[in-house]
Design a protein around this motif. Structure first.
Motif, PDB file in Angstrom:
ATOM      1  N   ASP A 185      39.008  38.594  39.863  1.00  8.48           N
ATOM      2  CA  ASP A 185      39.350  38.535  40.974  1.00  8.48           C
ATOM      3  C   ASP A 185      41.270  38.239  41.048  1.00  8.48           C
ATOM      4  OD1 ASP A 185      37.113  39.444  42.419  1.00  8.48           O
ATOM      5  OD2 ASP A 185      36.461  37.223  41.551  1.00  8.48           O
ATOM      6  N   VAL A 186      41.605  37.594  40.191  1.00  7.40           N
ATOM      7  CA  VAL A 186      42.942  36.719  39.933  1.00  7.40           C
ATOM      8  C   VAL A 186      42.895  36.891  38.778  1.00  7.40           C
ATOM      9  CG1 VAL A 186      44.067  34.853  40.157  1.00  7.40           C
ATOM     10  CG2 VAL A 186      42.265  35.233  41.468  1.00  7.40           C
ATOM     11  N   VAL A 187      44.761  37.600  38.036  1.00 10.44           N
ATOM     12  CA  VAL A 187      45.116  38.046  37.118  1.00 10.44           C
ATOM     13  C   VAL A 187      46.052  37.360  36.662  1.00 10.44           C
ATOM     14  CG1 VAL A 187      45.598  39.823  35.102  1.00 10.44           C
ATOM     15  CG2 VAL A 187      44.036  40.412  37.124  1.00 10.44           C
ATOM     16  N   VAL A 188      46.901  36.526  35.267  1.00  4.54           N
ATOM     17  CA  VAL A 188      47.587  35.357  35.672  1.00  4.54           C
ATOM     18  C   VAL A 188      47.971  36.512  34.113  1.00  4.54           C
ATOM     19  CG1 VAL A 188      48.727  33.466  34.597  1.00  4.54           C
ATOM     20  CG2 VAL A 188      45.984  33.638  36.392  1.00  4.54           C
ATOM     21  N   CYS A 189      49.155  36.611  34.429  1.00  2.00           N
ATOM     22  CA  CYS A 189      50.115  36.724  33.810  1.00  2.00           C
ATOM     23  C   CYS A 189      51.510  36.374  33.991  1.00  2.00           C
ATOM     24  CB  CYS A 189      50.432  38.521  33.230  1.00  2.00           C
ATOM     25  SG  CYS A 189      51.072  39.167  34.718  1.00  2.00           S
ATOM     26  N   ASP A 190      53.084  36.804  32.930  1.00  3.58           N
ATOM     27  CA  ASP A 190      54.525  36.280  33.507  1.00  3.58           C
ATOM     28  C   ASP A 190      54.781  37.247  34.349  1.00  3.58           C
ATOM     29  OD1 ASP A 190      55.858  38.020  31.675  1.00  3.58           O
ATOM     30  OD2 ASP A 190      54.753  37.631  29.853  1.00  3.58           O
ATOM     31  N   PRO A 215      37.045  32.414  43.048  1.00  2.00           N
ATOM     32  CA  PRO A 215      37.318  33.474  42.083  1.00  2.00           C
ATOM     33  C   PRO A 215      37.415  33.440  41.098  1.00  2.00           C
ATOM     34  CG  PRO A 215      38.834  32.945  43.757  1.00  2.00           C
ATOM     35  CD  PRO A 215      38.182  32.027  43.980  1.00  2.00           C
ATOM     36  N   ARG A 216      37.197  35.095  40.570  1.00  2.00           N
ATOM     37  CA  ARG A 216      37.474  34.788  38.698  1.00  2.00           C
ATOM     38  C   ARG A 216      38.569  35.139  38.152  1.00  2.00           C
ATOM     39  NH1 ARG A 216      33.735  39.927  39.375  1.00  2.00           N
ATOM     40  NH2 ARG A 216      34.945  40.646  40.438  1.00  2.00           N
ATOM     41  N   ILE A 217      38.917  34.135  37.386  1.00  2.00           N
ATOM     42  CA  ILE A 217      40.342  34.213  36.877  1.00  2.00           C
ATOM     43  C   ILE A 217      40.468  34.968  35.556  1.00  2.00           C
ATOM     44  CG2 ILE A 217      42.463  32.336  36.668  1.00  2.00           C
ATOM     45  CD1 ILE A 217      41.217  32.278  39.188  1.00  2.00           C
ATOM     46  N   GLY A 218      41.399  35.612  34.809  1.00  2.00           N
ATOM     47  CA  GLY A 218      41.705  36.123  33.740  1.00  2.00           C
ATOM     48  C   GLY A 218      43.400  35.873  33.624  1.00  2.00           C
ATOM     49  N   ILE A 264      38.327  25.423  38.248  1.00  2.00           N
ATOM     50  CA  ILE A 264      39.069  27.008  38.256  1.00  2.00           C
ATOM     51  C   ILE A 264      37.487  27.907  37.768  1.00  2.00           C
ATOM     52  CG2 ILE A 264      41.501  26.913  39.029  1.00  2.00           C
ATOM     53  CD1 ILE A 264      41.151  28.228  35.769  1.00  2.00           C
ATOM     54  N   HIS A 265      37.807  29.126  38.283  1.00  2.09           N
ATOM     55  CA  HIS A 265      36.638  29.821  37.504  1.00  2.09           C
ATOM     56  C   HIS A 265      37.371  30.470  36.197  1.00  2.09           C
ATOM     57  CE1 HIS A 265      33.361  32.850  37.584  1.00  2.09           C
ATOM     58  NE2 HIS A 265      32.931  32.669  36.463  1.00  2.09           N
ATOM     59  N   TYR A 266      37.862  30.269  35.568  1.00  4.55           N
ATOM     60  CA  TYR A 266      38.078  31.173  34.139  1.00  4.55           C
ATOM     61  C   TYR A 266      37.314  31.748  33.255  1.00  4.55           C
ATOM     62  CZ  TYR A 266      41.273  31.902  30.062  1.00  4.55           C
ATOM     63  OH  TYR A 266      42.241  32.433  29.604  1.00  4.55           O
ATOM     64  N   LEU A 267      37.168  32.881  33.468  1.00  2.00           N
ATOM     65  CA  LEU A 267      36.526  33.610  32.901  1.00  2.00           C
ATOM     66  C   LEU A 267      37.108  33.899  30.698  1.00  2.00           C
ATOM     67  CD1 LEU A 267      36.694  37.372  35.075  1.00  2.00           C
ATOM     68  CD2 LEU A 267      34.862  34.682  34.673  1.00  2.00           C
ATOM     69  N   GLY A 268      38.599  33.589  30.848  1.00  2.00           N
ATOM     70  CA  GLY A 268      39.021  33.964  29.624  1.00  2.00           C
ATOM     71  C   GLY A 268      39.951  35.086  29.745  1.00  2.00           C
ATOM     72  N   PRO A 269      40.491  35.901  28.036  1.00  2.00           N
ATOM     73  CA  PRO A 269      41.298  36.842  28.502  1.00  2.00           C
ATOM     74  C   PRO A 269      40.764  38.156  28.570  1.00  2.00           C
ATOM     75  CG  PRO A 269      41.146  35.271  26.460  1.00  2.00           C
ATOM     76  CD  PRO A 269      40.048  35.288  27.017  1.00  2.00           C
ATOM     77  N   VAL A 270      41.835  38.989  29.350  1.00  2.00           N
ATOM     78  CA  VAL A 270      41.520  39.997  30.210  1.00  2.00           C
ATOM     79  C   VAL A 270      42.095  41.116  29.477  1.00  2.00           C
ATOM     80  CG1 VAL A 270      39.631  39.364  31.735  1.00  2.00           C
ATOM     81  CG2 VAL A 270      42.627  40.026  32.555  1.00  2.00           C
ATOM     82  N   GLU A 271      41.398  42.460  28.949  1.00  2.00           N
ATOM     83  CA  GLU A 271      42.566  43.931  28.653  1.00  2.00           C
ATOM     84  C   GLU A 271      42.873  44.425  29.866  1.00  2.00           C
ATOM     85  OE1 GLU A 271      41.644  45.264  24.959  1.00  2.00           O
ATOM     86  OE2 GLU A 271      39.838  43.951  24.985  1.00  2.00           O
ATOM     87  N   GLY A 272      43.619  44.939  30.074  1.00  2.00           N
ATOM     88  CA  GLY A 272      44.527  46.496  31.456  1.00  2.00           C
ATOM     89  C   GLY A 272      43.147  46.792  31.283  1.00  2.00           C
ATOM     90  N   PHE A 273      42.116  47.559  31.261  1.00  2.00           N
ATOM     91  CA  PHE A 273      40.830  48.180  31.664  1.00  2.00           C
ATOM     92  C   PHE A 273      40.504  47.681  32.354  1.00  2.00           C
ATOM     93  CE2 PHE A 273      39.686  47.651  27.280  1.00  2.00           C
ATOM     94  CZ  PHE A 273      38.075  46.810  27.343  1.00  2.00           C
TER      95      PHE A 273
END
Length: 336
Positions: free
Chosen positions: A217-222, A168-171, A200-209
């Motif tokens: 696929d997987v959005v990481v945050c607090d 899965p793509r991690i952002g 993991i398959h880490y894409l890097g930072p992603v924005e809301g849009f």
């Protein structure tokens, strides 16, 4: 017993699940046994071979403070349900109750996996061509970078098992994709995630849009950010469905056109309605725990019951601990 809609809605969900899924694991309803048995009888479930009852005399309310509830309401339906999982008498527990109390009771009674000291709520949200999972969706409003790294690990495993995607793509959710953009938590987490390599398959930072496009696929945050995102999406989904329906029925010409697109509209409505995604699992514990909405209706709870049964079958926690240990080595974290 903590459902906003009352225990009758939970019993109705149990009936739907038992009727629709013949291979479902046995269910135990925890709470006021006399009331639950009466509701089950009224629902046509009296004597059902896959339905049992466990009496609990107290109820955790939405207004209860987590620490006080854990100390004073030891015979609550929430506490007893989690204890059934701890003692091996159930494979998973589902609750509509107070999130803070559920998280606290889950961590206290089930304990986190080796190498982790926080658990995270994972919520499934539809996007183009599929779904993404956001975590943490509200368990930990204040988090450290290593907590977010662990969110990426457990989120990757959960997505792989639920949706069958091998990598899965991690952002990492932030306000910009440029290096150094975001607060201290985001920038420190980003550096740690880069050190995980092929774990993991880490894409890097992603924005809301980017969330609702087929980009992550997987959005990481607090938990603070994740809970706002989740509730905003649910509110927005209801808003668009309501507005679209009102617009299509505004006059006779539009009503005629609405008949032609009714199938597409129904498909869209069913895809975005929150109750389709029954509950959010609390990942990172030594047992399966699912948090359903306080206002979850019988359809949502039926789906949560099915999800819990699938989590039991896949033995999700067994697959996570080795990767947590490897991640901790890579980021130089000494397990607390």
């Amino acid at each position: 017993m903590g459902s906003d809609l009352g225990p009758s809605e939970v019993v109705a969900a149990a009936k739907l699940a038992l009727d629709e899924f013949p291979d479902l694991s046995p269910l135990t309803l925890v709470g006021d046994e006399a009331l639950l048995r009466q509701l089950a009888q009224e629902a046509g479930l009296a004597g059902h071979p896959k339905l049992a009852f466990f009496h609990a005399s107290e109820v955790v309310t939405m207004g209860d403070k987590p620490l006080l509830a854990l100390k004073r309401k030891k015979d609550s339906s929430m506490a007893r349900a989690i204890e059934l999982v701890k003692n091996g008498e159930a494979g998973a527990a589902i609750s509509c109750g107070n999130t803070g109390c559920l998280v606290g009771a889950g961590i206290l009674k089930l304990r986190t996996l080796d190498g982790m000291d926080r658990a995270a709520l994972a919520a499934v949200i539809p996007r183009a061509n599929g779904h993404f999972v956001i975590l943490d969706a509200g368990a930990n409003p204040e988090a450290r970078p290593d907590h977010l790294v662990h969110n990426a690990i457990v989120g990757s495993h959960y997505y792989r098992l639920v949706f069958g995607v091998e990598r899965p793509r991690i952002g990492l959710l932030t306000i910009g994709t440029e290096e150094g953009k975001g607060n201290t938590l985001v920038t420190e987490t980003h550096e740690m995630l880069k050190r995980l390599g092929d774990l993991i398959h880490y894409l890097g930072p992603v924005e809301g849009f980017q969330l609702f496009a087929d980009e992550v696929d997987v959005v990481v945050c607090d938990g603070f950010v994740g809970n706002i995102c989740l509730k905003s999406w649910e509110s927005l989904a209801k808003f668009f469905v309501t507005e679209l329906k009102a617009g299509l029925l505004a006059n006779p010409i539009r009503k005629t056109g609405a008949l032609l697109v009714r199938g597409a509209f129904t498909e869209l409505r069913d895809r975005v309605k929150p109750e389709r995604y029954g509950g959010a699992p609390l990942l990172g514990l030594r047992g399966n725990l699912i948090k359903a909405h306080g206002s979850a209706n019988r359809q949502a709870l039926k789906n949560a019951i099915y999800d819990a049964s699938e989590m039991i079958k896949t033995n999700l926690t067994r697959h996570i601990e080795a990767d947590i240990a490897r991640a901790n080595d890579l980021i130089g974290l000494v397990a607390r």
